[in-house]
Write a protein that holds these residues in place. Structure first.
Motif, PDB file in Angstrom:
ATOM      1  N   ALA A 102       0.861  -1.185   0.211  1.00  0.00           N
ATOM      2  CA  ALA A 102      -0.114   0.237  -0.220  1.00  0.00           C
ATOM      3  C   ALA A 102       0.745   1.300  -0.008  1.00  0.00           C
ATOM      4  O   ALA A 102       0.384   2.329  -0.577  1.00  0.00           O
ATOM      5  N   LEU A 103       2.026   1.267   0.742  1.00  0.00           N
ATOM      6  CA  LEU A 103       2.808   2.164   0.844  1.00  0.00           C
ATOM      7  C   LEU A 103       3.658   2.443  -0.597  1.00  0.00           C
ATOM      8  O   LEU A 103       3.704   3.717  -0.860  1.00  0.00           O
ATOM      9  N   ILE A 104       3.883   1.569  -1.097  1.00  0.00           N
ATOM     10  CA  ILE A 104       4.663   1.603  -2.567  1.00  0.00           C
ATOM     11  C   ILE A 104       3.546   2.098  -3.582  1.00  0.00           C
ATOM     12  O   ILE A 104       4.195   3.222  -4.391  1.00  0.00           O
ATOM     13  N   TYR A 105       2.318   1.664  -3.257  1.00  0.00           N
ATOM     14  CA  TYR A 105       1.387   2.187  -4.352  1.00  0.00           C
ATOM     15  C   TYR A 105       1.123   3.822  -4.144  1.00  0.00           C
ATOM     16  O   TYR A 105       1.095   4.403  -5.092  1.00  0.00           O
ATOM     17  N   ARG A 106       1.050   4.021  -2.893  1.00  0.00           N
ATOM     18  CA  ARG A 106       0.983   5.508  -2.473  1.00  0.00           C
ATOM     19  C   ARG A 106       1.864   6.388  -3.175  1.00  0.00           C
ATOM     20  O   ARG A 106       1.707   7.388  -3.515  1.00  0.00           O
TER      21      ARG A 106
END
Length: 444
Positions: A102-106
């Motif tokens: 989720a962090l990488i996508y953000r």
């Protein structure tokens, strides 16, 4: 037969043997020490060095120092096992994987920003609480992150562990480093604060920029990760909240409640089991996963114990004080610029046999301060040469058990780490030396 680089355990056993052998060439000696009521620590009395009955380490004592080193570092070993087990449980619930995705996508279009945030956060933790051993348990998370964004794991460890150590080295408010040394040198905390903050910001920016630029893998990864939106379930959200709340509570406890390793271990034991139950692993399942986490972290604990053994031999043979006295005494006859450079290099070398930053502050600052007074330069030089050189050596010396344990947990060989880190390390060592030389003028 093809020769290979020694295993980390062989390296540290070699240092144990070298420490024992050195006792046969170093006349045992000691400084007188007095209790500093403000810090509660014993400090050296300048000019009090004297030889004592020579003590050479026998083979029996060298062998005995290995289990004694484990006993001496038992609190850190327990911390490594319990925090490591807790993070292993969290990883097995799947919450870490989902959280990182989720962090990488953000930050999918601003990857550099994500890496700068990681570096700055760890630098802040290093600057304020001298974070190091606590990063051991985060190694699995960092390994996953490196794979996901196609970065060299060494660069991600440099942005985490390295940034924390750089922050601790250049920080004006590290309670185990610069603050302790300033207190011993009888310097006001506010004096030179702005000067130190400028070089702290420069060091963090240089360090992070270097590893963000050169850490990207040049070859394509065998496994391609498709970036897609990830929904974090309520169960995973609660686990992540508990985990990072545990880190925040640990920081609060260290700063405001003077927590030691035992309180931190207890905290994460509770966090680990709570996350396992929330993650529906069950009581027995959580226990099995937790113990599996122990097996993942035991090597890191062995590294810490062996690192403690090296200093234990030097301490028991009264070899530490003679080494410091031999390095500092010649500086009295040098011009101030050369003396400052010599003190800087001496502090770096001393950190190999004395891997404790607070221990080195107590050992060397009482000797460096009179030297500064004798040369007619600011006592700030005594503190700066100590904090920069000592802190940065934590990135290189194999006697730093915390650093070696993080590398072991991340699956990085020591020689591979050194081959990657040395250029950026020299950059910051150069920055620290420039700061010291400018300080000769700045502080008059």
């Amino acid at each position: 037969m093809k020769l290979s680089f020694p295993h980390p355990i062989i390296i540290l056993v070699g240092f144990v043997l070298l420490a024992g052998l050195s006792s046969y060439f170093i006349q045992s000696g000691s400084y007188d020490r007095v209790l500093d009521l403000e810090t509660g620590r014993e400090i050296i009395v300048s000019g009090s060095f004297h030889t004592v009955e020579d003590h050479n380490a026998s083979l029996y004592e060298i062998a005995l120092s290995i289990p004694e080193g484990f006993i001496l570092g038992a609190d850190i070993v327990v911390l490594i096992l319990l925090i490591g087990g807790a993070f292993y449980v969290v990883e097995k619930t799947g919450a870490l994987q989902v959280g990182i995705e989720a962090l990488i996508y953000r930050f999918r279009s601003r990857q550099y920003l994500l890496l700068y945030i990681i570096g700055i956060v760890f630098a802040f933790c290093g600057s304020t609480i001298a974070m190091q051993e606590e990063i051991i348990a985060m190694a699995p998370v960092l390994v996953i992150l490196a794979k996901k964004i196609n970065y060299d794991i060494r660069s991600i460890i440099a942005l985490a562990l390295g940034s924390a150590l750089v922050g601790a080295s250049f920080s004006p408010f590290n309670p185990f480093g610069s603050l302790l040394s300033q207190n011993i040198a009888e310097l006001d905390f506010a004096e030179g604060l702005a000067y130190r903050l400028v070089f702290l910001a420069m060091a963090i920016f240089i360090w992070c920029s270097y590893h963000i630029k050169y850490g990207k893998m040049k070859t394509a990864v065998s496994e391609v990760y498709e970036l897609k939106a990830v929904k974090i379930s309520l169960q995973h959200a609660v686990i992540l909240f508990l985990t990072f709340s545990g880190v925040a509570v640990m920081a609060w406890g260290i700063i405001y409640r003077d927590w030691d390793y035992n309180q931190m271990s207890a905290l994460f034991f509770v966090v680990g089991f709570s996350c396992g139950l929330i993650g529906k692993l069950g009581l027995n399942g959580t226990a099995r996963v937790y113990t599996a986490g122990f097996s993942e972290m035991i090597f890191a604990g062995v590294i810490v114990g062996l690192a403690r053994s090296v200093y234990l031999i030097l301490q028991n043979t009264a070899s530490v004080d003679p080494m410091i006295q031999a390095m500092f005494e010649p500086l009295e006859r040098m011009p101030i610029q050369l003396a400052a450079v010599g003190l800087y290099l001496s502090q770096a070398i001393i950190h190999i046999p004395v891997p404790s930053t607070s221990g080195q502050a107590v050992l060397t600052t009482p000797l460096a301060v009179p030297l500064m007074d004798l040369l007619g330069i600011s006592r700030q030089i005594a503190v700066l040469t100590y904090q920069y050189a000592c802190g940065l050596m934590d990135l290189m010396t194999p006697t730093n058990g915390g650093m070696m344990a993080v590398l072991a947990a991340a699956g990085i060989k020591y020689n591979h780490w050194i081959s990657y880190i040395w250029k950026s390390w020299l950059l910051l060592m150069g920055l620290g030396l420039i700061s010291v030389l400018i300080a000769l003028i700045w502080f008059g």
